[in-house]
Design an enzyme around this catalytic site. Structure first.
Site, mmCIF file in Angstrom:
data_model
loop_
_atom_site.group_PDB
_atom_site.id
_atom_site.type_symbol
_atom_site.label_atom_id
_atom_site.label_comp_id
_atom_site.label_asym_id
_atom_site.label_seq_id
_atom_site.Cartn_x
_atom_site.Cartn_y
_atom_site.Cartn_z
ATOM 1 N N GLU A 78 164.456 39.318 68.172
ATOM 2 C CA GLU A 78 163.942 38.279 69.077
ATOM 3 C C GLU A 78 163.459 38.880 70.387
ATOM 4 O O GLU A 78 164.254 39.425 71.165
ATOM 5 C CB GLU A 78 165.049 37.244 69.336
ATOM 6 C CG GLU A 78 164.520 36.016 70.052
ATOM 7 C CD GLU A 78 165.562 34.908 70.211
ATOM 8 O OE1 GLU A 78 166.540 34.855 69.437
ATOM 9 O OE2 GLU A 78 165.373 34.088 71.120
ATOM 10 N N LYS A 265 174.581 29.638 71.259
ATOM 11 C CA LYS A 265 173.615 30.446 70.489
ATOM 12 C C LYS A 265 173.035 31.525 71.412
ATOM 13 O O LYS A 265 172.886 32.680 71.031
ATOM 14 C CB LYS A 265 172.503 29.556 69.925
ATOM 15 C CG LYS A 265 171.538 30.258 68.972
ATOM 16 C CD LYS A 265 170.406 30.971 69.669
ATOM 17 C CE LYS A 265 169.483 31.674 68.675
ATOM 18 N NZ LYS A 265 168.441 32.462 69.347
ATOM 19 N N ASP A 281 181.029 43.442 62.113
ATOM 20 C CA ASP A 281 180.797 42.282 61.262
ATOM 21 C C ASP A 281 180.494 41.074 62.151
ATOM 22 O O ASP A 281 181.406 40.425 62.676
ATOM 23 C CB ASP A 281 182.065 42.063 60.414
ATOM 24 C CG ASP A 281 181.903 40.985 59.370
ATOM 25 O OD1 ASP A 281 181.069 40.092 59.565
ATOM 26 O OD2 ASP A 281 182.637 41.034 58.363
HETATM 27 P P1 NDP Z 1 188.119 49.938 56.761
HETATM 28 O O1 NDP Z 1 189.086 49.908 55.659
HETATM 29 O O2 NDP Z 1 186.757 50.412 56.508
HETATM 30 O O3 NDP Z 1 188.663 50.809 58.008
HETATM 31 C C1 NDP Z 1 189.965 50.915 58.354
HETATM 32 C C2 NDP Z 1 190.477 52.290 58.003
HETATM 33 O O4 NDP Z 1 190.032 53.254 58.962
HETATM 34 C C3 NDP Z 1 191.975 52.334 58.085
HETATM 35 O O5 NDP Z 1 192.548 51.814 56.940
HETATM 36 C C4 NDP Z 1 192.223 53.811 58.260
HETATM 37 O O6 NDP Z 1 192.158 54.435 56.989
HETATM 38 C C5 NDP Z 1 191.010 54.317 59.023
HETATM 39 N N1 NDP Z 1 191.293 54.668 60.425
HETATM 40 C C6 NDP Z 1 190.972 55.837 61.025
HETATM 41 N N2 NDP Z 1 191.357 55.849 62.305
HETATM 42 C C7 NDP Z 1 191.967 54.670 62.544
HETATM 43 C C8 NDP Z 1 192.572 54.090 63.702
HETATM 44 N N3 NDP Z 1 192.645 54.734 64.879
HETATM 45 N N4 NDP Z 1 193.047 52.827 63.596
HETATM 46 C C9 NDP Z 1 192.979 52.143 62.447
HETATM 47 N N5 NDP Z 1 192.434 52.648 61.302
HETATM 48 C C10 NDP Z 1 191.925 53.904 61.348
HETATM 49 O O7 NDP Z 1 187.953 48.561 57.366
HETATM 50 P P2 NDP Z 1 188.846 47.410 57.984
HETATM 51 O O8 NDP Z 1 190.189 47.250 57.373
HETATM 52 O O9 NDP Z 1 188.794 47.582 59.457
HETATM 53 O O10 NDP Z 1 187.941 46.199 57.514
HETATM 54 C C11 NDP Z 1 186.667 45.997 58.073
HETATM 55 C C12 NDP Z 1 185.640 45.773 57.005
HETATM 56 O O11 NDP Z 1 186.060 44.734 56.115
HETATM 57 C C13 NDP Z 1 184.335 45.315 57.589
HETATM 58 O O12 NDP Z 1 183.311 46.038 56.964
HETATM 59 C C14 NDP Z 1 184.259 43.841 57.196
HETATM 60 O O13 NDP Z 1 182.921 43.427 57.069
HETATM 61 C C15 NDP Z 1 184.988 43.816 55.885
HETATM 62 N N6 NDP Z 1 185.596 42.589 55.436
HETATM 63 C C16 NDP Z 1 185.661 41.460 56.219
HETATM 64 C C17 NDP Z 1 186.266 40.316 55.758
HETATM 65 C C18 NDP Z 1 186.367 39.143 56.690
HETATM 66 O O14 NDP Z 1 186.077 39.273 57.854
HETATM 67 N N7 NDP Z 1 186.779 37.963 56.229
HETATM 68 C C19 NDP Z 1 186.853 40.242 54.410
HETATM 69 C C20 NDP Z 1 186.798 41.500 53.708
HETATM 70 C C21 NDP Z 1 186.181 42.613 54.195
HETATM 71 P P3 NDP Z 1 193.241 55.525 56.533
HETATM 72 O O15 NDP Z 1 194.558 54.877 56.727
HETATM 73 O O16 NDP Z 1 192.897 55.781 55.115
HETATM 74 O O17 NDP Z 1 193.030 56.703 57.443
#
Ligand code: NDP
Length: 430
Positions: A78, A265, A281
Protein backbone atom coordinates in the site's frame (compact mmCIF):
# COMPACT_ATOMS: atom_id res chain seq x y z
CA UNK A 1 19.37 9.77 5.96
CA UNK A 2 18.03 13.24 5.12
CA UNK A 3 15.57 13.20 2.19
CA UNK A 4 16.07 9.45 1.90
CA UNK A 5 12.84 9.16 -0.08
CA UNK A 6 14.23 11.43 -2.81
CA UNK A 7 17.28 9.25 -3.47
CA UNK A 8 17.58 6.65 -6.22
CA UNK A 9 17.63 3.00 -5.16
CA UNK A 10 21.43 2.87 -5.60
CA UNK A 11 21.86 6.04 -3.49
CA UNK A 12 19.55 4.68 -0.81
CA UNK A 13 21.54 1.54 -0.25
CA UNK A 14 24.83 3.50 -0.36
CA UNK A 15 23.43 5.81 2.33
CA UNK A 16 22.46 2.83 4.47
CA UNK A 17 26.02 1.55 4.21
CA UNK A 18 27.61 4.97 4.83
CA UNK A 19 25.49 5.52 7.97
CA UNK A 20 26.27 1.97 9.15
CA UNK A 21 22.55 1.11 9.15
CA UNK A 22 23.63 -1.99 7.23
CA UNK A 23 26.90 -3.92 7.08
CA UNK A 24 29.16 -4.12 4.02
CA UNK A 25 27.97 -7.66 3.52
CA UNK A 26 24.31 -6.63 3.48
CA UNK A 27 25.19 -3.79 1.15
CA UNK A 28 26.54 -6.27 -1.39
CA UNK A 29 23.64 -8.66 -0.91
CA UNK A 30 21.19 -5.79 -1.48
CA UNK A 31 23.10 -4.43 -4.44
CA UNK A 32 23.19 -7.83 -6.11
CA UNK A 33 19.57 -8.62 -5.30
CA UNK A 34 20.55 -11.63 -3.18
CA UNK A 35 18.23 -11.24 -0.21
CA UNK A 36 15.20 -12.86 -1.78
CA UNK A 37 13.78 -16.26 -0.93
CA UNK A 38 15.55 -18.95 -3.01
CA UNK A 39 13.28 -21.41 -4.84
CA UNK A 40 14.70 -24.45 -3.04
CA UNK A 41 13.86 -22.91 0.38
CA UNK A 42 10.41 -21.71 -0.70
CA UNK A 43 9.64 -25.17 -2.00
CA UNK A 44 10.25 -26.53 1.50
CA UNK A 45 8.21 -23.86 3.30
CA UNK A 46 4.75 -24.58 1.92
CA UNK A 47 2.95 -27.29 0.01
CA UNK A 48 2.48 -27.33 -3.78
CA UNK A 49 4.87 -24.37 -4.21
CA UNK A 50 5.14 -22.90 -7.70
CA UNK A 51 6.67 -19.40 -7.41
CA UNK A 52 7.47 -16.46 -5.12
CA UNK A 53 4.99 -13.59 -4.80
CA UNK A 54 7.11 -10.47 -4.31
CA UNK A 55 6.10 -7.52 -2.15
CA UNK A 56 8.20 -4.37 -1.66
CA UNK A 57 10.17 -3.82 1.54
CA UNK A 58 10.84 -0.20 2.56
CA UNK A 59 12.17 1.57 5.63
CA UNK A 60 10.23 3.92 7.86
CA UNK A 61 12.50 6.67 9.15
CA UNK A 62 12.73 9.01 12.14
CA UNK A 63 11.63 6.62 14.88
CA UNK A 64 13.04 7.08 18.37
CA UNK A 65 11.79 4.25 20.55
CA UNK A 66 12.88 4.11 24.18
CA UNK A 67 15.66 6.59 23.37
CA UNK A 68 16.99 4.40 20.49
CA UNK A 69 16.97 5.57 16.87
CA UNK A 70 15.26 2.70 15.07
CA UNK A 71 14.87 2.05 11.35
CA UNK A 72 11.63 0.16 10.69
CA UNK A 73 11.58 -2.41 7.86
CA UNK A 74 8.07 -2.65 6.43
CA UNK A 75 6.62 -4.97 3.81
CA UNK A 76 3.50 -3.51 2.28
CA UNK A 77 1.80 -3.19 -1.07
CA UNK A 78 0.00 0.00 0.00
CA UNK A 79 1.53 3.31 -1.07
CA UNK A 80 1.67 5.95 1.68
CA UNK A 81 1.95 3.57 4.67
CA UNK A 82 5.73 4.04 4.98
CA UNK A 83 5.59 7.77 4.27
CA UNK A 84 2.87 8.19 6.90
CA UNK A 85 4.82 6.19 9.50
CA UNK A 86 7.98 8.22 8.80
CA UNK A 87 6.04 11.44 9.08
CA UNK A 88 4.52 10.48 12.43
CA UNK A 89 7.92 9.19 13.62
CA UNK A 90 9.36 12.62 12.90
CA UNK A 91 6.59 14.50 14.74
CA UNK A 92 6.99 12.29 17.81
CA UNK A 93 10.81 12.46 17.70
CA UNK A 94 10.56 16.28 17.95
CA UNK A 95 9.02 15.84 21.41
CA UNK A 96 9.57 12.71 23.48
CA UNK A 97 9.95 9.82 21.08
CA UNK A 98 7.99 6.66 21.87
CA UNK A 99 8.07 5.00 25.27
CA UNK A 100 7.04 1.40 25.52
CA UNK A 101 6.36 -1.25 28.17
CA UNK A 102 5.86 -4.97 28.24
CA UNK A 103 5.94 -6.92 31.50
CA UNK A 104 5.31 -10.52 30.61
CA UNK A 105 5.41 -12.38 27.33
CA UNK A 106 3.58 -15.61 27.98
CA UNK A 107 1.60 -17.91 25.71
CA UNK A 108 -1.67 -19.59 26.68
CA UNK A 109 -2.35 -23.20 25.71
CA UNK A 110 -5.89 -24.54 26.05
CA UNK A 111 -6.89 -28.04 27.09
CA UNK A 112 -10.61 -28.14 26.41
CA UNK A 113 -12.79 -30.87 27.93
CA UNK A 114 -16.48 -31.62 28.07
CA UNK A 115 -18.49 -33.83 30.42
CA UNK A 116 -16.41 -32.94 33.48
CA UNK A 117 -18.79 -33.84 36.28
CA UNK A 118 -17.79 -31.54 39.12
CA UNK A 119 -15.96 -28.53 37.70
CA UNK A 120 -15.29 -26.90 41.09
CA UNK A 121 -13.71 -30.06 42.49
CA UNK A 122 -11.85 -30.57 39.21
CA UNK A 123 -10.39 -27.07 39.45
CA UNK A 124 -9.23 -27.74 43.02
CA UNK A 125 -7.64 -31.07 42.07
CA UNK A 126 -5.76 -29.43 39.20
CA UNK A 127 -4.56 -26.66 41.48
CA UNK A 128 -3.20 -29.25 43.92
CA UNK A 129 -1.37 -31.01 41.08
CA UNK A 130 -0.20 -27.88 39.30
CA UNK A 131 3.52 -28.57 39.97
CA UNK A 132 3.19 -32.03 38.42
CA UNK A 133 1.29 -30.60 35.40
CA UNK A 134 4.01 -27.99 34.79
CA UNK A 135 6.67 -30.66 35.13
CA UNK A 136 4.94 -32.87 32.53
CA UNK A 137 4.49 -29.93 30.17
CA UNK A 138 8.18 -29.02 30.43
CA UNK A 139 9.20 -32.64 29.92
CA UNK A 140 7.40 -32.53 26.54
CA UNK A 141 9.69 -29.70 25.34
CA UNK A 142 12.64 -29.75 27.75
CA UNK A 143 14.92 -27.50 25.66
CA UNK A 144 12.70 -24.52 26.49
CA UNK A 145 14.10 -24.61 30.04
CA UNK A 146 17.59 -24.12 28.63
CA UNK A 147 16.35 -20.95 26.93
CA UNK A 148 15.11 -19.59 30.27
CA UNK A 149 11.43 -20.37 29.56
CA UNK A 150 9.01 -23.13 30.47
CA UNK A 151 5.44 -23.72 31.67
CA UNK A 152 4.76 -21.22 34.47
CA UNK A 153 1.25 -21.70 35.85
CA UNK A 154 -2.21 -23.06 35.19
CA UNK A 155 -5.66 -21.52 35.36
CA UNK A 156 -9.09 -23.09 34.91
CA UNK A 157 -12.27 -21.76 33.37
CA UNK A 158 -15.79 -23.07 32.91
CA UNK A 159 -17.69 -22.00 29.82
CA UNK A 160 -21.38 -22.46 30.51
CA UNK A 161 -23.74 -24.41 28.28
CA UNK A 162 -25.61 -21.99 26.03
CA UNK A 163 -28.93 -22.89 24.43
CA UNK A 164 -28.41 -20.31 21.65
CA UNK A 165 -25.25 -22.06 20.44
CA UNK A 166 -26.42 -25.54 21.57
CA UNK A 167 -23.03 -26.06 23.25
CA UNK A 168 -22.47 -28.23 26.29
CA UNK A 169 -20.56 -26.93 29.32
CA UNK A 170 -16.82 -26.81 28.62
CA UNK A 171 -14.10 -27.16 31.22
CA UNK A 172 -10.88 -25.45 30.14
CA UNK A 173 -7.39 -25.64 31.55
CA UNK A 174 -5.06 -22.82 30.54
CA UNK A 175 -1.41 -23.76 30.52
CA UNK A 176 0.60 -20.54 30.65
CA UNK A 177 4.06 -20.84 29.13
CA UNK A 178 7.12 -18.63 28.83
CA UNK A 179 8.30 -19.52 25.32
CA UNK A 180 11.42 -17.36 25.68
CA UNK A 181 12.36 -15.97 22.25
CA UNK A 182 9.93 -18.16 20.26
CA UNK A 183 6.39 -17.23 19.25
CA UNK A 184 5.70 -20.60 20.76
CA UNK A 185 2.77 -22.05 18.80
CA UNK A 186 4.54 -25.35 18.19
CA UNK A 187 6.05 -25.48 21.68
CA UNK A 188 2.73 -24.87 23.42
CA UNK A 189 0.75 -27.18 21.14
CA UNK A 190 3.22 -29.95 21.95
CA UNK A 191 2.88 -29.27 25.68
CA UNK A 192 -0.94 -29.20 25.71
CA UNK A 193 -1.14 -32.46 23.80
CA UNK A 194 1.38 -34.04 26.16
CA UNK A 195 -0.53 -33.22 29.38
CA UNK A 196 -4.07 -33.86 28.14
CA UNK A 197 -4.21 -37.56 29.12
CA UNK A 198 -2.90 -36.80 32.62
CA UNK A 199 -5.59 -34.12 33.10
CA UNK A 200 -8.39 -36.47 32.01
CA UNK A 201 -7.04 -39.18 34.24
CA UNK A 202 -7.20 -36.74 37.15
CA UNK A 203 -10.60 -35.10 36.66
CA UNK A 204 -12.45 -37.24 34.12
CA UNK A 205 -14.27 -35.78 31.12
CA UNK A 206 -13.66 -36.05 27.42
CA UNK A 207 -11.02 -34.23 25.38
CA UNK A 208 -12.24 -31.83 22.69
CA UNK A 209 -9.00 -30.09 21.74
CA UNK A 210 -5.50 -29.13 22.87
CA UNK A 211 -4.10 -26.00 21.22
CA UNK A 212 -2.64 -22.56 21.92
CA UNK A 213 -4.88 -19.51 22.06
CA UNK A 214 -4.05 -16.57 19.81
CA UNK A 215 -5.85 -14.29 22.24
CA UNK A 216 -2.50 -13.36 23.78
CA UNK A 217 -3.72 -11.57 26.90
CA UNK A 218 -0.53 -12.56 28.74
CA UNK A 219 1.58 -10.69 26.16
CA UNK A 220 0.13 -7.22 26.29
CA UNK A 221 2.36 -4.39 25.16
CA UNK A 222 1.92 -0.63 25.56
CA UNK A 223 3.42 2.37 23.78
CA UNK A 224 2.95 6.05 24.52
CA UNK A 225 4.10 9.44 23.26
CA UNK A 226 3.70 13.13 24.04
CA UNK A 227 3.58 15.70 21.25
CA UNK A 228 4.00 19.43 21.42
CA UNK A 229 0.97 20.86 19.58
CA UNK A 230 3.21 23.24 17.62
CA UNK A 231 4.59 20.21 15.78
CA UNK A 232 1.11 19.36 14.54
CA UNK A 233 0.26 22.57 12.69
CA UNK A 234 -0.51 22.49 8.99
CA UNK A 235 -0.68 25.23 6.35
CA UNK A 236 -4.32 25.81 7.17
CA UNK A 237 -4.71 24.78 10.81
CA UNK A 238 -2.86 25.68 14.00
CA UNK A 239 -1.38 22.89 16.10
CA UNK A 240 -3.78 23.25 19.01
CA UNK A 241 -6.76 22.86 16.74
CA UNK A 242 -5.20 19.78 15.12
CA UNK A 243 -4.53 18.33 18.60
CA UNK A 244 -8.13 18.90 19.69
CA UNK A 245 -9.53 17.39 16.51
CA UNK A 246 -7.27 14.32 16.90
CA UNK A 247 -8.62 13.90 20.45
CA UNK A 248 -12.21 14.12 19.21
CA UNK A 249 -11.49 11.65 16.42
CA UNK A 250 -10.01 9.30 19.02
CA UNK A 251 -13.08 9.67 21.24
CA UNK A 252 -15.30 8.93 18.27
CA UNK A 253 -13.33 5.75 17.48
CA UNK A 254 -13.97 4.58 21.06
CA UNK A 255 -17.74 4.77 20.72
CA UNK A 256 -18.54 3.90 17.08
CA UNK A 257 -17.42 0.44 15.88
CA UNK A 258 -17.76 1.55 12.24
CA UNK A 259 -14.97 4.04 12.88
CA UNK A 260 -13.09 1.82 15.37
CA UNK A 261 -12.56 -0.88 12.73
CA UNK A 262 -11.08 1.62 10.27
CA UNK A 263 -8.98 3.20 13.03
CA UNK A 264 -7.56 -0.22 13.93
CA UNK A 265 -7.06 -1.17 10.28
CA UNK A 266 -4.81 1.89 10.02
CA UNK A 267 -2.87 0.73 13.08
CA UNK A 268 -2.45 -2.73 11.54
CA UNK A 269 -1.15 -1.14 8.30
CA UNK A 270 2.05 -0.50 10.24
CA UNK A 271 2.06 -3.50 12.55
CA UNK A 272 1.37 -6.03 9.78
CA UNK A 273 4.03 -4.50 7.55
CA UNK A 274 6.66 -4.95 10.28
CA UNK A 275 5.36 -8.42 11.17
CA UNK A 276 5.68 -9.58 7.58
CA UNK A 277 9.12 -7.97 7.23
CA UNK A 278 10.33 -9.91 10.28
CA UNK A 279 8.76 -13.22 9.22
CA UNK A 280 6.20 -13.19 12.02
CA UNK A 281 2.67 -14.56 11.91
CA UNK A 282 0.53 -11.50 11.15
CA UNK A 283 -2.74 -13.50 11.31
CA UNK A 284 -2.03 -14.47 14.91
CA UNK A 285 -1.40 -10.85 15.95
CA UNK A 286 -4.37 -9.51 13.93
CA UNK A 287 -6.82 -11.99 15.47
CA UNK A 288 -5.62 -11.27 19.02
CA UNK A 289 -5.60 -7.50 18.51
CA UNK A 290 -9.16 -7.36 17.22
CA UNK A 291 -10.44 -9.57 20.05
CA UNK A 292 -8.65 -7.26 22.52
CA UNK A 293 -10.32 -4.25 20.90
CA UNK A 294 -13.68 -5.82 21.82
CA UNK A 295 -12.69 -6.97 25.32
CA UNK A 296 -15.42 -5.01 27.12
CA UNK A 297 -18.14 -6.26 24.76
CA UNK A 298 -17.94 -3.49 22.14
CA UNK A 299 -15.31 -3.17 19.44
CA UNK A 300 -13.28 -0.01 20.18
CA UNK A 301 -10.11 1.81 19.06
CA UNK A 302 -6.87 0.26 20.30
CA UNK A 303 -5.43 3.75 20.71
CA UNK A 304 -6.31 6.66 22.93
CA UNK A 305 -5.42 10.34 22.39
CA UNK A 306 -5.88 12.98 25.08
CA UNK A 307 -4.23 16.17 26.36
CA UNK A 308 -1.84 16.41 29.30
CA UNK A 309 -1.72 19.31 31.77
CA UNK A 310 0.77 21.23 29.58
CA UNK A 311 -1.45 20.96 26.55
CA UNK A 312 0.66 18.26 24.90
CA UNK A 313 -1.11 15.62 22.85
CA UNK A 314 -0.79 12.31 24.67
CA UNK A 315 -1.07 9.09 22.65
CA UNK A 316 -1.35 5.55 23.96
CA UNK A 317 -1.78 2.13 22.44
CA UNK A 318 -2.28 -1.19 24.22
CA UNK A 319 -2.63 -4.54 22.48
CA UNK A 320 -1.57 -8.18 22.76
CA UNK A 321 1.40 -9.09 20.54
CA UNK A 322 2.58 -12.62 20.15
CA UNK A 323 5.72 -12.88 18.06
CA UNK A 324 9.15 -14.52 18.08
CA UNK A 325 12.72 -13.57 17.37
CA UNK A 326 13.64 -17.17 16.56
CA UNK A 327 11.95 -20.05 14.73
CA UNK A 328 9.05 -19.88 12.28
CA UNK A 329 9.65 -18.14 8.95
CA UNK A 330 12.57 -16.19 10.41
CA UNK A 331 14.66 -19.34 10.64
CA UNK A 332 14.63 -19.75 6.84
CA UNK A 333 13.73 -16.49 5.09
CA UNK A 334 16.75 -14.33 4.12
CA UNK A 335 14.67 -11.14 3.83
CA UNK A 336 13.21 -11.63 7.33
CA UNK A 337 16.73 -12.21 8.66
CA UNK A 338 17.85 -9.00 6.94
CA UNK A 339 14.97 -7.11 8.61
CA UNK A 340 16.21 -8.32 11.99
CA UNK A 341 19.69 -7.05 11.22
CA UNK A 342 18.23 -3.64 10.24
CA UNK A 343 16.43 -3.62 13.61
CA UNK A 344 19.72 -4.53 15.37
CA UNK A 345 18.57 -8.02 16.38
CA UNK A 346 15.85 -7.17 18.92
CA UNK A 347 14.62 -9.74 21.42
CA UNK A 348 10.97 -10.82 21.10
CA UNK A 349 10.10 -8.43 23.93
CA UNK A 350 11.90 -5.52 22.22
CA UNK A 351 10.32 -6.28 18.85
CA UNK A 352 6.85 -6.39 20.46
CA UNK A 353 7.48 -2.92 21.86
CA UNK A 354 8.71 -1.61 18.49
CA UNK A 355 5.53 -3.02 16.89
CA UNK A 356 3.34 -1.15 19.38
CA UNK A 357 5.21 2.12 18.69
CA UNK A 358 4.76 1.64 14.93
CA UNK A 359 1.02 1.02 15.43
CA UNK A 360 0.71 4.22 17.45
CA UNK A 361 2.66 6.20 14.83
CA UNK A 362 0.50 4.88 12.01
CA UNK A 363 -2.61 5.90 13.92
CA UNK A 364 -1.26 9.41 14.55
CA UNK A 365 -0.47 9.89 10.85
CA UNK A 366 -3.92 8.73 9.77
CA UNK A 367 -5.79 10.81 12.37
CA UNK A 368 -3.78 13.93 11.58
CA UNK A 369 -4.51 13.57 7.86
CA UNK A 370 -8.21 12.84 8.39
CA UNK A 371 -8.86 15.79 10.67
CA UNK A 372 -6.87 18.29 8.58
CA UNK A 373 -6.45 17.93 4.80
CA UNK A 374 -8.42 14.70 4.47
CA UNK A 375 -6.84 11.33 3.79
CA UNK A 376 -6.97 11.56 0.00
CA UNK A 377 -4.56 14.47 -0.43
CA UNK A 378 -1.44 12.65 0.75
CA UNK A 379 -2.76 9.26 -0.23
CA UNK A 380 -3.52 10.05 -3.85
CA UNK A 381 -0.22 11.87 -4.30
CA UNK A 382 1.56 8.69 -3.30
CA UNK A 383 -0.84 6.52 -5.27
CA UNK A 384 -0.01 8.49 -8.42
CA UNK A 385 2.90 6.25 -9.39
CA UNK A 386 0.79 3.11 -8.95
CA UNK A 387 -1.89 4.72 -11.10
CA UNK A 388 0.67 5.58 -13.79
CA UNK A 389 1.86 1.94 -13.88
CA UNK A 390 -1.74 0.71 -13.99
CA UNK A 391 -2.47 2.71 -17.15
CA UNK A 392 0.64 1.38 -18.89
CA UNK A 393 3.39 3.93 -18.17
CA UNK A 394 6.89 2.44 -18.27
CA UNK A 395 10.40 3.45 -17.13
CA UNK A 396 10.85 7.22 -16.71
CA UNK A 397 7.30 7.86 -17.94
CA UNK A 398 6.00 6.52 -14.59
CA UNK A 399 7.42 9.51 -12.72
CA UNK A 400 6.41 11.93 -15.51
CA UNK A 401 2.79 10.79 -15.38
CA UNK A 402 2.82 10.77 -11.56
CA UNK A 403 4.16 14.32 -11.44
CA UNK A 404 1.47 15.67 -13.74
CA UNK A 405 -1.17 13.73 -11.82
CA UNK A 406 -0.24 15.64 -8.64
CA UNK A 407 -1.67 18.82 -10.19
CA UNK A 408 -4.73 17.19 -11.72
CA UNK A 409 -8.11 17.86 -10.13
CA UNK A 410 -9.27 14.24 -10.50
CA UNK A 411 -6.50 11.73 -9.80
CA UNK A 412 -8.02 8.70 -11.50
CA UNK A 413 -7.11 6.29 -14.28
CA UNK A 414 -9.03 8.32 -16.86
CA UNK A 415 -6.81 11.37 -16.14
CA UNK A 416 -3.68 9.19 -15.95
CA UNK A 417 -4.45 7.70 -19.37
CA UNK A 418 -4.86 11.18 -20.90
CA UNK A 419 -1.57 12.37 -19.38
CA UNK A 420 0.28 9.30 -20.62
CA UNK A 421 -1.20 9.73 -24.07
CA UNK A 422 -0.04 13.37 -24.17
CA UNK A 423 3.46 12.45 -22.96
CA UNK A 424 3.82 9.70 -25.57
CA UNK A 425 2.53 12.06 -28.26
CA UNK A 426 4.95 14.81 -27.18
CA UNK A 427 7.86 12.34 -27.34
CA UNK A 428 6.78 11.13 -30.76
CA UNK A 429 6.38 14.67 -32.13
CA UNK A 430 9.53 16.07 -30.65
P1 NDP B 1 9.37 -22.99 15.99
O1 NDP B 1 9.13 -24.37 16.45
O2 NDP B 1 9.74 -22.76 14.59
O3 NDP B 1 10.50 -22.26 16.87
C1 NDP B 1 10.72 -22.50 18.19
C2 NDP B 1 12.00 -23.28 18.36
O4 NDP B 1 13.14 -22.42 18.22
C3 NDP B 1 12.10 -23.82 19.76
O5 NDP B 1 11.36 -24.98 19.90
C4 NDP B 1 13.59 -24.04 19.89
O6 NDP B 1 13.92 -25.27 19.26
C5 NDP B 1 14.21 -22.96 19.02
N1 NDP B 1 14.87 -21.89 19.78
C6 NDP B 1 16.13 -21.44 19.59
N2 NDP B 1 16.43 -20.46 20.44
C7 NDP B 1 15.35 -20.27 21.22
C8 NDP B 1 15.06 -19.36 22.29
N3 NDP B 1 15.94 -18.46 22.74
N4 NDP B 1 13.81 -19.41 22.83
C9 NDP B 1 12.89 -20.29 22.40
N5 NDP B 1 13.12 -21.19 21.39
C10 NDP B 1 14.34 -21.18 20.80
O7 NDP B 1 8.15 -22.13 16.23
P2 NDP B 1 7.19 -21.72 17.42
O8 NDP B 1 6.94 -22.78 18.42
O9 NDP B 1 7.68 -20.41 17.92
O10 NDP B 1 5.88 -21.54 16.54
C11 NDP B 1 5.77 -20.49 15.62
C12 NDP B 1 5.29 -20.99 14.29
O11 NDP B 1 4.09 -21.76 14.44
C13 NDP B 1 4.93 -19.85 13.38
O12 NDP B 1 5.47 -20.13 12.11
C14 NDP B 1 3.41 -19.90 13.32
O13 NDP B 1 2.94 -19.39 12.09
C15 NDP B 1 3.12 -21.36 13.48
N6 NDP B 1 1.84 -21.78 14.00
C16 NDP B 1 0.91 -20.89 14.49
C17 NDP B 1 -0.29 -21.33 14.99
C18 NDP B 1 -1.23 -20.32 15.58
O14 NDP B 1 -0.86 -19.18 15.75
N7 NDP B 1 -2.47 -20.67 15.91
C19 NDP B 1 -0.64 -22.76 15.01
C20 NDP B 1 0.43 -23.60 14.55
C21 NDP B 1 1.61 -23.13 14.05
P3 NDP B 1 14.91 -26.32 19.95
O15 NDP B 1 14.36 -26.56 21.30
O16 NDP B 1 14.84 -27.50 19.05
O17 NDP B 1 16.25 -25.64 19.98
Amino acid sequence: MKKFYKKSHAEKIKTLKATKAISNEDYHLLKNDQLNLPTELADRMIENYILNYDLPLGLAMNFIIDEEKTLIPMVTEEPSVIAAASNAGKIVAQSTGFHTEMDERLVIGQIVLKNVDHPDQAALKLKEKSEKILELANAAHPSILNYGGGAKRIETRVIAADPIYHNPEFFVLHLIVDTSEAMGANIVNTMTEAISAYIINLIGGESLMNILSNYATESVVKAACLINPKDLSTETMDGEKVRDRIIEASQYAKVDPYRAVTNNKGIMNGIDALLVATGNDSRAVEAGAHAYAARDGQYRALTNWSKDKNGYLKGKIELPISIGSVGGTLSVHPTAQFSYRILKQPSANELSRILAAVGLAQNLAALKAIVTDGIQKGHMNLQARALAIRVGAEAQNIDRVAEKLQDAEYKNSETAKKILFEILKEDQDG
